[in-house]
Design an enzyme around this catalytic site. Structure first.
Site, mmCIF file in Angstrom:
data_model
loop_
_atom_site.group_PDB
_atom_site.id
_atom_site.type_symbol
_atom_site.label_atom_id
_atom_site.label_comp_id
_atom_site.label_asym_id
_atom_site.label_seq_id
_atom_site.Cartn_x
_atom_site.Cartn_y
_atom_site.Cartn_z
ATOM 1 C CE LYS A 1 2.338 -13.003 -8.175
ATOM 2 N NZ LYS A 1 2.404 -11.803 -7.048
ATOM 3 C CB SER B 1 1.822 -14.039 -3.884
ATOM 4 O OG SER B 1 2.132 -12.803 -4.437
ATOM 5 C CB SER C 1 3.723 -10.335 -3.243
ATOM 6 O OG SER C 1 2.765 -11.066 -2.498
#
Lengths: 96, 492
Positions: free
Chosen positions: B86, B161, B185
């Protein structure tokens, strides 16, 4: 509580050092008023005598030995600076 | 199986399967990495999971892995496995953008601890995965660059997210990925994309090198195709780190061995507050069927109560925004990040750099967080929220007097259409089932447990006791190894 009226967005944006456009100001005021109304629910909870939680597993007194270790080189540390000169970050003039 | 058939779908295999193929020298890491790169080049235009990737760098890491193996120095099950990261986790020499204009040109000068640990385990660090800007959102629609698509339905969001991390894995663009979870997330996008997502106990995995959003809630965790793969990945990234003052000194057990050693039967709690209004009937049915499975293998299913659940979203949006307003004050246009070209003096530089660098959701949260911390409102909002946080945590600890783990839906609904939740409050309420775990600092997982009639994935959430990831993984594995939801792949 009248959070909706209390939310003086200009004052808050100033505290946050964040310039908002007039459009953002209007939009955020309405959206945050809605969020705050939802948050008002917390007032229903009896919290008398309840200790606040800042961390789920608080750890106190974390010490590191005071020993110098290799860090970033000056070049690496400045690589992302928006402006630099002579191994320093350049900023607008702050004193007259 | 012919060599061609075996290598053609390498990108959809598990770490466990690939580690065996690598060990047997049936394939090389370079072949595997090339397969992942080719797959990415094939589908990425539709999925848009990545902010960037560096194929030359990945292939050179793969070649190094193959050389180690040839020399008899292979490092373990992750050696040679491409793992996506990420874009809030630092990798030396690679971009680190948080999907924000603020950091659009930032190149990381150091590795996060988890990156270092993956490198030491021999993994091929692969790509920078999209997210909601600064990890604030539940759909990746808040990315300043582009919205990631759900591989199972390109009109739907992948969740967020860590949407890029979930979508890339589901689409075969990586073999595993890392994400971060502040209010759901990791678990929410995992549920929406038919993959396993694990948020470890707060303090188990170092946050050093993770761009901070809400420091008392953030944890890094893995996305995987199976629970066994999650055990392998967690093994590599867990552990005390002197660079994170909230890192906890505990002995890390052998998670993969625990999958076999811990056989139950377990006592499983079902909180009624998570099965009420707003829960999609197909999601409820899939999770109830999974609960039936646990009953069928001899687990005791008990009703438990988490009475403060309804206050979770309110507490979260006070504490998380308060912490974010503080953490994001560092983006001032001085030492790194976007600097406005139109400022007339130093103070104006702060206002304008932040105004130009941050997107709307980040600004909203900074404003809200600044407000709840401001003089005159601190006690009414922030202090009260911290007290209700205590009650939410106590709810879970009370329940754990009676049960070993708790099962809930991960999300109220399957993936929603892009653009469907334009109202911030509606988006915030997506996280209603995942937030409590962060507030209480507990480990939580999402495990695939079915599909909707519309073909969208459904996940169940398993919540464990603090630092008992070994038990949580074993409980999750009992279901996952007996079902083949994770073998389904999207039709891209």
């Amino acid at each position: 509580m009248a959070a909706n009226e209390d939310l003086n967005i200009d004052r808050i944006a100033n505290l946050a050092r964040l310039a908002l456009t007039p459009e953002e100001n209007v939009k955020f005021s309405a959206q945050l008023a809605e969020v705050l109304t939802n948050i008002e629910k917390l007032k229903q909870v009896n919290v008398d005598g309840v200790e606040p939680t800042a961390h789920a597993f608080p750890i106190y007194n974390v010490w590191a030995d005071d020993v110098a270790k290799p860090g970033l080189s000056v070049e690496d540390a400045l690589r992302n600076a928006p402006a630099q000169r002579d191994n320093m970050v350049v900023v607008p003039k702050v004193v007259e | 199986m012919s060599q061609a058939a075996m290598t053609s779908e390498l990108f959809n295999k598990t770490i466990t399967e690939l580690a065996a193929l690598l060990e047997a020298k049936t394939i090389t890491s370079v072949q595997l990495t090339e397969a992942v790169i080719a797959r990415t080049q094939d589908v990425e235009e539709r999925v848009k999971a990545f902010n960037s990737f560096d194929t030359a760098d990945a292939l050179s890491q793969a070649a190094a892995s193959d050389a180690r193996r040839a020399a008899g120095q292979a490092l373990g099950p992750l050696d040679g496995i491409p793992i996506g990261i990420k874009d809030v986790i630092a990798v030396t020499g690679q971009p680190l953008t948080a999907s924000s204009k603020m950091l659009a040109n930032f190149v990381s000068p150091y590795d996060a601890t988890v990156t270092q640990k993956l490198k030491k385990a021999g993994a091929v660090i692969w790509g920078r995965l999209n997210l909601d800007e600064f990890a604030m959102g539940s759909s990746t629609e808040n990315s300043a660059f582009h919205t990631t698509r759900n591989p199972y339905n390109l009109d739907c969001v992948p969740g967020g997210s860590s949407g890029g991390s979930a979508a890339a894995l589901a689409a075969g663009e990586a073999i595993a990925t890392l994400g971060s979870d502040t209010g759901g997330s990791i678990r929410q996008p995992a549920a929406l994309c038919n993959v396993v997502g694990l948020k470890p106990t707060y303090g188990l995995v170092s946050r050093f090198g993770l761009i901070a959003f809400a420091s008392s809630l953030d944890q890094i965790g893995p996305f995987n195709r199976t629970v066994e793969d999650a055990a392998i990945t967690l093994q590599a990234i867990a552990g005390y780190d002197e660079n994170d003052s909230t890192s906890v000194k505990i002995e890390i057990p052998d998670y993969r061995a625990a999958l076999k050693e811990k056989k139950g039967p377990w006592r499983i709690g079902i909180p009624k507050e998570y099965f009420g209004e707003g829960l999609d009937p197909e999601v409820a049915a899939a999770v109830e069927k999974a609960i039936e499975f646990y009953k069928s293998i001899g687990c005791e299913i008990k009703s438990v109560s988490l009475p403060h659940t309804e206050y979770g979203v309110g507490v979260y949006y006070i504490i998380a925004t308060a912490e974010c307003s503080s953490n994001l004050s560092r983006y001032d246009g001085i030492r790194y990040g976007h600097r406005s070209a139109n400022a007339k003096d130093i103070v104006d530089l702060y206002y304008k750099s932040r105004a130009e660098g941050f997107g709307p959701e980040v600004k909203r949260r900074i404003i809200l967080g600044t407000y709840v911390l401001s003089s005159g409102y601190y006690d009414a909002y922030y202090l009260r929220a911290q007290k209700v946080r205590t009650l939410i945590r106590q709810d879970f600890l009370n329940a754990y007097n009676e049960v070993d783990a708790i099962i809930t839906p991960t999300t109220p609904t399957p993936a929603f259409k892009r653009g469907a939740k334009a109202d911030p409050l509606a988006m915030y309420l997506c996280d209603v089932y995942t937030i409590g775990v962060n507030l209480a600092g507990l480990p939580g997982m999402s495990v695939p447990c079915g599909f909707s009639s519309g073909g969208l994935p459904i996940g169940m959430q398993l919540i464990g006791q603090p630092f008992k990831e070994a038990d949580l993984l074993a409980i999750a594995n009992a279901y996952d190894s007996a079902h083949d939801w994770s073998k389904r792949t999207p039709n891209l």
